[in-house]
Structure formats: structure tokens, C-alpha cells
Design a protein around this motif. Structure first.
Motif, short mmCIF file in Angstrom:
data_model
loop_
_atom_site.label_atom_id
_atom_site.label_comp_id
_atom_site.label_asym_id
_atom_site.label_seq_id
_atom_site.Cartn_x
_atom_site.Cartn_y
_atom_site.Cartn_z
N ILE A 68 0.88 -1.23 -0.02
CA ILE A 68 0.05 -0.05 0.01
C ILE A 68 1.18 1.30 -0.15
O ILE A 68 1.96 1.42 0.72
CB ILE A 68 -1.02 -0.01 1.13
CG1 ILE A 68 -1.76 -1.21 1.17
CG2 ILE A 68 -2.07 1.38 1.34
CD1 ILE A 68 -2.73 -1.46 2.38
N GLU A 69 0.54 2.19 -1.03
CA GLU A 69 1.17 3.30 -1.05
C GLU A 69 0.90 4.63 -0.60
O GLU A 69 1.29 5.86 -0.51
CB GLU A 69 1.99 3.56 -2.55
CG GLU A 69 3.01 2.34 -3.11
CD GLU A 69 3.34 2.56 -4.32
OE1 GLU A 69 4.00 3.50 -4.74
OE2 GLU A 69 3.22 1.52 -5.18
N GLN A 70 -0.63 4.69 -0.27
CA GLN A 70 -1.17 5.87 0.14
C GLN A 70 -2.48 5.45 0.55
O GLN A 70 -2.87 4.20 0.22
CB GLN A 70 -1.30 6.96 -1.00
CG GLN A 70 -1.89 6.59 -2.24
CD GLN A 70 -1.68 7.74 -3.41
OE1 GLN A 70 -1.10 8.57 -3.29
NE2 GLN A 70 -2.48 7.55 -4.43
N ILE A 71 -3.28 6.10 1.38
CA ILE A 71 -4.58 5.91 1.87
C ILE A 71 -5.25 7.19 1.73
O ILE A 71 -4.82 8.52 1.74
CB ILE A 71 -4.44 5.67 3.47
CG1 ILE A 71 -3.54 4.45 3.83
CG2 ILE A 71 -5.94 5.59 4.08
CD1 ILE A 71 -3.30 4.29 5.11
N ILE A 72 -6.65 7.01 1.02
CA ILE A 72 -7.35 8.09 1.05
C ILE A 72 -8.73 7.93 2.14
O ILE A 72 -9.21 6.65 1.88
CB ILE A 72 -7.88 8.35 -0.29
CG1 ILE A 72 -6.59 8.52 -1.24
CG2 ILE A 72 -9.05 9.59 -0.48
CD1 ILE A 72 -7.26 8.79 -2.83
N ILE A 93 3.35 6.41 4.74
CA ILE A 93 2.99 6.82 3.38
C ILE A 93 1.93 7.93 3.60
O ILE A 93 1.36 8.12 4.70
CB ILE A 93 2.28 5.35 3.06
CG1 ILE A 93 1.01 5.02 3.84
CG2 ILE A 93 3.07 4.25 2.57
CD1 ILE A 93 0.12 4.01 3.32
N PRO A 94 1.51 8.65 2.62
CA PRO A 94 0.69 9.71 2.73
C PRO A 94 -0.81 9.16 3.08
O PRO A 94 -1.22 8.21 2.37
CB PRO A 94 0.74 10.42 1.15
CG PRO A 94 1.99 9.73 0.54
CD PRO A 94 2.29 8.25 1.24
N VAL A 95 -1.41 9.96 3.78
CA VAL A 95 -2.75 9.86 3.99
C VAL A 95 -3.70 11.09 3.80
O VAL A 95 -3.25 12.25 4.19
CB VAL A 95 -2.91 9.42 5.49
CG1 VAL A 95 -4.72 9.33 6.17
CG2 VAL A 95 -2.14 8.42 5.96
N PHE A 96 -4.73 11.13 2.85
CA PHE A 96 -5.44 12.13 2.42
C PHE A 96 -6.88 12.02 2.97
O PHE A 96 -7.47 10.97 3.09
CB PHE A 96 -5.46 11.96 0.71
CG PHE A 96 -4.21 12.03 0.22
CD1 PHE A 96 -3.46 13.27 -0.40
CD2 PHE A 96 -3.75 10.83 -0.17
CE1 PHE A 96 -2.37 13.26 -0.92
CE2 PHE A 96 -2.18 10.87 -0.81
CZ PHE A 96 -1.87 12.12 -1.26
N ALA A 97 -7.38 13.21 3.33
CA ALA A 97 -8.74 13.33 3.78
C ALA A 97 -9.14 15.00 3.48
O ALA A 97 -8.16 15.92 3.09
CB ALA A 97 -8.82 13.09 5.04
#
Length: 326
Positions: A68-72, A93-97
């Protein structure tokens, strides 16, 4: 293992956790693969059982957490963020919200105190403070002991029309003020979180804005549906229930359902159910005492929407808000 969805060198791996959660069946999250980059959309619940299930599902797809390379995150609710801390402990890893999710995900003391004050005053104003005392107590317990609910990551904000790879963010508030949906135009895929599910929308939960005022969440829900109706949607990947393809029918059904619920509120007020508690009892009976938070959120939200539409007006009587039709 669920069926893998494929379109133009893109894949979606559903992770469907079979559990009764409130009024829902299943808790869903999705792995979206494009150009060998794996994005996790939502992250389930925080429990040992779920972590085992999550990792087993990854393995059946030939994947693991390190892929897993990023989470939204579609919104900040606990059934959508559960694995975030566990994943970032293993791999940064980046987490977006959405920006409005940030203080909610961080569970800052300032936010929690504002939340407690808002709901205390709201429930007192609408005459249901006694019924909701246990919820206020739980909020106060969370303030003193967040129980590991705080997300231990810097959140990268995304909002309307931002892209994360091929996924376009759509602001779809209503169920929560920070709800986003993610749209892949090339494939017609729409990841909706709890904004829309196969059997209908989830509750437009009452919440407050930056001025600590009650948000028009039902109005927002209706407007969000109308916004998404402008897009060509082939498949909906929802936060609960099943993946489905009859988006146009479900969207229209939900518009009609919202309008019906408003008229139902007005009719009950005309029958003399002029307070929130009387409306809740008349409409939902014993459910009021089984799931009071959801029921009162529903009633307060819809009576406020009816006010906005000019169908009813509120009147102060003996320090309590009552309603009458216009």
C-alpha cells in the motif's frame, strides 16, 4: 475473496468485512491499483479481528500491507479509519482526507470540548438532554481517554476537484461534513464512503460548522446527490452493503426519499407532535430508546431542513423549541 474489478489497466480489490454494524451489513474498504501504485480507500475498523481479516484478504489478492502506497479517507468516522495507525506504523505513506476532517482525525482537545459544548446546548434547546445524557458522557470519556482513536499521521488535505492520481475528489457532505467521494472518469467508478449505499443514503448526521452553528446536513445530502447525478457512473463502491451499478436509480430513489421524509415531518407536526421528542416517538416508536443518537439526529436534521424550505417554523415555548407548520 471478492471479485476483482478491472478497467483499462486499473483494478479494484474489494475488502468486504461481513459484520452487522448499526443498521448496516458489511464494512467495506477498497484497494485501487493504477500504474502499479496501490491506494487504500478507507481503512475499516480498529479491532484485532478486523486486522486479521484485512491482512488475510490482502493475501488472497497476492498483496500485503507493504504494497500500500497511500491512503484516502472518505470521512473521519471510526469505521473508515481503523487500520490507518497500524499501516503507518509499518510504512510511512501519505494519508489524504478533506480539510474539515483534520481536527476530527487528530481528536484535538479543543475540538472535543467544542463538540461536547455544541451537543449539550443543542440537546437542551431541543428538549432531549435527558435522553442523550449517555452520549454526552461518552464524549467526555473520550476527551480524557481517546483510547487510541487519534490518527498518528500528518493528513494531506484534498477537496473538491483535487486529484490523487486518476481519482477526482468530489465534496459530498451530508452524512458527515467532511465526506468526499472519489471518481475515476475513465472507468465511471465512484467510491462513495457512506454518502450513498445500495439500499439508500445513510443518515445525514447533525454536525456543526466553524461558527458552532447547526449544519443543514439534509440539504447538503440532497445537493450532493444532485451533484453526482451529473457524472457518468458505472459502478459504485460503497462504504457498506454491496458494490452496485444502478447508480441513477438509487440516486433518484434517495432524492424522493428525502422529500418524502420532509413531508412526513410536516404531517406529524400538523397532528400535534410539535417537539423533537414527540416527533421522534411518533415516527420511530421504541427505536428512539434503542438508537437515540441516530433517531434524534434524523429528526432534528429533517425538521431543520423543513424550516429551511419554509414548511415549518420554530417557536420558543417555556425555554424549549417547538414547531408549527406554515
Amino acid at each position: 475473496m471478492c471479485a476483482v474489478f478491472e478497467c483499462k489497466a486499473k483494478k479494484v480489490y474489494p475488502i468486504i468485512y461481513p459484520i452487522r454494524y448499526g443498521q448496516m451489513n458489511n464494512i467495506n474498504c477498497y484497494l485501487y491499483e493504477h500504474q502499479n501504485k496501490l491506494t487504500l480507500i478507507d481503512a475499516g475498523i480498529d479491532s484485532a479481528e478486523y486486522q486479521i481479516f484485512f491482512e488475510e484478504q490482502l493475501a488472497t489478492y497476492g498483496l500485503n500491507i507493504m504494497d500500500i502506497e497511500q491512503i484516502i479517507l472518505t470521512h473521519h468516522h471510526v469505521d473508515h479509519i481503523g487500520m490507518v495507525n497500524k499501516i503507518i506504523e509499518k510504512k510511512q505513506i501519505p494519508v489524504f482526507a478533506h480539510p474539515l476532517a483534520l481536527e476530527r482525525l487528530a481528536l484535538t482537545p479543543a475540538y472535543q470540548k467544542t463538540k461536547i459544548q455544541f451537543y449539550q446546548e443543542l440537546y437542551e434547546r431541543y428538549g432531549c438532554a435527558e435522553v442523550m445524557a449517555s452520549r454526552i458522557e461518552k464524549m467526555q470519556q473520550t476527551l480524557h481517554n481517546d483510547g487510541g482513536l487519534r490518527i498518528q499521521s500528518v493528513i494531506e488535505p484534498i477537496q473538491a476537484n483535487d486529484y490523487v492520481g486518476e481519482l477526482k475528489a468530489l465534496e459530498t457532505p451530508g452524512h458527515s461534513l467532511d465526506s468526499i467521494s472519489l471518481y475515476d472518469e475513465e472507468c465511471g467508478w465512484l467510491f462513495t464512503g457512506d454518502f450513498m449505499i445500495e439500499k439508500g443514503t445513510t443518515n445525514a448526521l447533525i454536525d456543526f460548522d466553524s461558527e458552532k452553528s447547526l449544519l443543514p446536513t439534509v440539504l447538503q445530502q440532497r445537493q450532493s446527490i444532485e451533484q453526482c447525478q451529473k457524472y457518468s457512473v458505472s459502478t459504485v463502491f460503497a462504504g457498506h452493503e454491496a458494490v452496485f451499478d444502478q447508480f441513477a436509480e438509487v440516486a433518484q430513489l434517495n432524492i424522493e426519499k428525502i422529500d418524502y421524509k420532509v413531508q412526513r415531518i410536516v404531517k406529524q407536526i400538523d397532528k400535534g407532535n410539535e417537539t423533537v421528542l414527540k416527533l421522534a416517538s411518533a415516527l420511530y416508536g421504541d427505536l428512539l430508546h434503542k438508537i437515540p443518537t441516530l433517531i434524534l439526529s434524523e429528526v432534528i436534521g429533517y425538521v431543520y431542513f423543513a424550516e429551511i424550505l419554509g414548511f415549518v417554523e420554530s417557536v420558543q415555548r417555556d425555554g424549549q423549541i417547538t414547531f408549527r407548520s406554515v
